[in-house]
Design an enzyme around this catalytic site. Structure first.
Site, PDB file in Angstrom:
ATOM      1  N   HIS A   1      13.893 -74.758 -15.556  1.00  0.00           N
ATOM      2  CA  HIS A   1      14.798 -73.817 -16.235  1.00  0.00           C
ATOM      3  C   HIS A   1      14.711 -74.099 -17.665  1.00  0.00           C
ATOM      4  O   HIS A   1      14.833 -73.192 -18.648  1.00  0.00           O
ATOM      5  CB  HIS A   1      16.403 -74.060 -15.792  1.00  0.00           C
ATOM      6  CG  HIS A   1      17.082 -72.825 -16.479  1.00  0.00           C
ATOM      7  ND1 HIS A   1      17.103 -71.712 -16.025  1.00  0.00           N
ATOM      8  CD2 HIS A   1      18.447 -73.036 -17.137  1.00  0.00           C
ATOM      9  CE1 HIS A   1      17.884 -70.931 -16.605  1.00  0.00           C
ATOM     10  NE2 HIS A   1      18.613 -71.716 -17.216  1.00  0.00           N
TER      11      HIS A   1
ATOM     12  N   TYR B   1      29.583 -65.622 -19.917  1.00  0.00           N
ATOM     13  CA  TYR B   1      29.430 -65.420 -18.789  1.00  0.00           C
ATOM     14  C   TYR B   1      30.530 -64.381 -18.139  1.00  0.00           C
ATOM     15  O   TYR B   1      30.148 -63.384 -17.550  1.00  0.00           O
ATOM     16  CB  TYR B   1      29.628 -66.501 -17.722  1.00  0.00           C
ATOM     17  CG  TYR B   1      28.471 -67.501 -17.860  1.00  0.00           C
ATOM     18  CD1 TYR B   1      27.700 -67.512 -16.544  1.00  0.00           C
ATOM     19  CD2 TYR B   1      28.248 -68.366 -18.767  1.00  0.00           C
ATOM     20  CE1 TYR B   1      26.534 -68.262 -16.782  1.00  0.00           C
ATOM     21  CE2 TYR B   1      27.215 -69.167 -18.858  1.00  0.00           C
ATOM     22  CZ  TYR B   1      26.167 -69.219 -17.977  1.00  0.00           C
ATOM     23  OH  TYR B   1      25.140 -69.931 -17.853  1.00  0.00           O
TER      24      TYR B   1
ATOM     25  N   ASP C   1      16.811 -68.083 -19.783  1.00  0.00           N
ATOM     26  CA  ASP C   1      18.067 -68.010 -19.475  1.00  0.00           C
ATOM     27  C   ASP C   1      18.913 -66.863 -20.186  1.00  0.00           C
ATOM     28  O   ASP C   1      18.374 -65.778 -20.255  1.00  0.00           O
ATOM     29  CB  ASP C   1      18.888 -69.313 -19.787  1.00  0.00           C
ATOM     30  CG  ASP C   1      20.380 -69.509 -19.208  1.00  0.00           C
ATOM     31  OD1 ASP C   1      20.476 -69.588 -18.000  1.00  0.00           O
ATOM     32  OD2 ASP C   1      21.426 -69.394 -20.042  1.00  0.00           O
TER      33      ASP C   1
END
Length: 462
Positions: free
Chosen positions: A438, A381, A234
């Site tokens: 993930h 983000y 990630d």
């Protein structure tokens, strides 16, 4: 030749010229900046960018009973939740019936044993040190048996969102033990990314992944390592990739479990071509890891709502989740459900306990709750996809650092080797696993451990 045809030919010529120029500009490989700012200050206004010092302080996770009892009361004050639609499981999001079961467990069994969970989280040595104006928290896991420096391999491991350092608790003892499969032990440094967990958040905009890469390099230097290995998934994968680009001579190897290639136009062209005839570019048994392209991209759209929120308005969704443990629980654990396997949407319990214990999942949620870091974590983000960060085009720059990719079937996004080798020009290892998603370190720690060791064994010189 008629006038209309002539005008059409001229217009087509102009369009082709513009297209050719655009492709040329987009295809230019940017250069790694020569003067990286290692003292860029991210702390509160008025601080000294050169005043960090070199101190590394032990840190202990400890919260007074009043904090825990306040949380217990919040978990008692449950809002009236809309019942799930019939036979929808997790298809509309987190199933509210399942949510109430987990809330009850959190409020009673888990919090009744909080002293035990706190001791569990403290089983490894925790530290804090100030870097570029920010208190950076990290775990350092070392062997108590091996003292020969030639048998100690430094490894920086980095988590992502909505994970934390808790993801690595099952793999750390394996990495630091002397075992038959390796002639060395790892000295593992596991930081909380800035704005996550117990690491301080930036006080001003701009702390993008490329800037965090510099902080992580400074952290390793603080601990005495100029050269080291990197492992991450990630955001940890994105930052590890940037470190391999920016500090190519200092990274011994980069091992990632979310492998993405260059963002160049050629990568996009390759993806389209491979989708038209994948058997010519990908080993047949691995085609379904990447194709069909459009159904896989539809999956990204289905799972990508959080991304648009956090990349545009992280503080708004943060306000909805701060001091709201039930909302926080649903928001985070939904990702552990569907990002582990999208088929979990069809299960009434979300498949959460197939691989994870409720204690492990709640440990991770507790880190976000206790440190009040959900908003600051989500800001990454917005910083990563800001115009300033995107204009740096670092992802266009190839790296020759030895690289390895562990590819788990249900990962959200990954590229085939044909594309990866354009960016990772020294890709030494690429393994496909028929299970996993993930959160690989937490879901399949043995598999990830073996993949890391296989990679380092290729490079380790006693």
């Amino acid at each position: 030749m008629g006038i209309v045809l002539r005008i059409a030919i001229i217009l087509i010529g102009i369009l082709l010229a513009f297209a050719y120029r655009a492709i040329q500009e987009l295809s230019v490989t940017p250069r790694v900046p020569k003067n990286i700012e290692f003292f860029e200050y991210w702390g509160p206004t008025g601080g000294d960018p050169y005043g960090d010092g070199l101190d590394v302080h032990p840190f202990n996770i400890s919260y007074p009973s009043t904090v825990i009892e306040r949380l217990r009361q919040q978990l008692h004050d449950v809002p009236s939740l809309a019942p799930p639609l019939e036979d929808t499981a997790f298809d509309y999001g987190f199933n509210s019936d399942r949510l109430m079961e987990i809330v009850k467990y959190w409020r009673t069994d888990y919090l009744d044993r909080w002293a035990e969970r706190e001791a569990y989280l403290n089983q490894f040595k925790h530290y804090k040190t100030k870097i570029q104006g920010l208190d950076i928290h990290f775990i350092r896991a070392q062997s108590t048996e091996v003292r020969n420096p030639k048998r100690i391999v430094p490894l920086l491991m980095m988590h992502g969102w909505p994970g934390s350092v808790r993801e690595f608790y099952d793999i750390l003892p394996k990495l630091t033990a002397m075992t038959n499969d390796k002639q060395y032990v790892f000295d593992v440094i596991v930081p909380s990314l800035p704005g996550y967990g117990w690491s301080q958040a930036a006080s001003r905009p701009g702390l993008a992944p490329s800037k965090i890469a510099v902080i992580m390099k400074n952290l390793m230097a603080r601990l005495g390592y100029r050269r080291f290995y990197i492992q991450g998934g990630d955001w940890g994968a994105a930052i590890g990739n940037l470190m391999a680009i920016l500090f190519e001579d200092d990274i011994l190897g980069v091992h990632l479990n979310m492998c993405l290639g260059s963002g160049s136009p050629m990568t996009i062209v390759k993806m389209i071509v491979a989708d038209l005839a994948p058997k010519y570019f990908i080993e047949e048994e691995f085609i379904d890891y990447y194709h069909p392209f459009w159904p896989r991209n539809h999956q990204l759209i289905v799972e990508g709502g959080y991304f648009n929120l956090q990349a545009s308005k992280p503080d708004t969704i943060g306000i909805a989740l701060q001091n709201n443990p039930i909302g926080l629980l649903a928001y985070i654990l939904e990702k552990f459900s569907t990002w582990t396997n999208p088929a979990n949407r069809n299960l009434p319990d979300g498949g959460l306990e197939k691989y994870f214990s409720l204690d492990a999942l709640l440990d991770n949620v507790m880190i976000y709750y206790l440190t009040n870091s959900i908003t600051t974590s989500q800001r990454l983000y917005a910083e990563a996809f800001s115009i300033v960060e995107l204009s740096r085009k670092y992802e266009f720059i190839p790296t020759n650092v030895p690289a390895a990719c562990a590819k788990f079937r249900h990962e959200l996004m990954q590229h085939p080797d044909w594309i990866l080798k354009e960016h990772f020009t020294n890709l030494l290892q690429s393994n496909h696993y028929d299970d996993g998603g993930h959160f690989a370190a937490m879901q399949l720690p043995d598999v990830l451990y073996n993949d890391i060791v296989q990679f380092v064994n290729r490079l380790y010189v006693r």
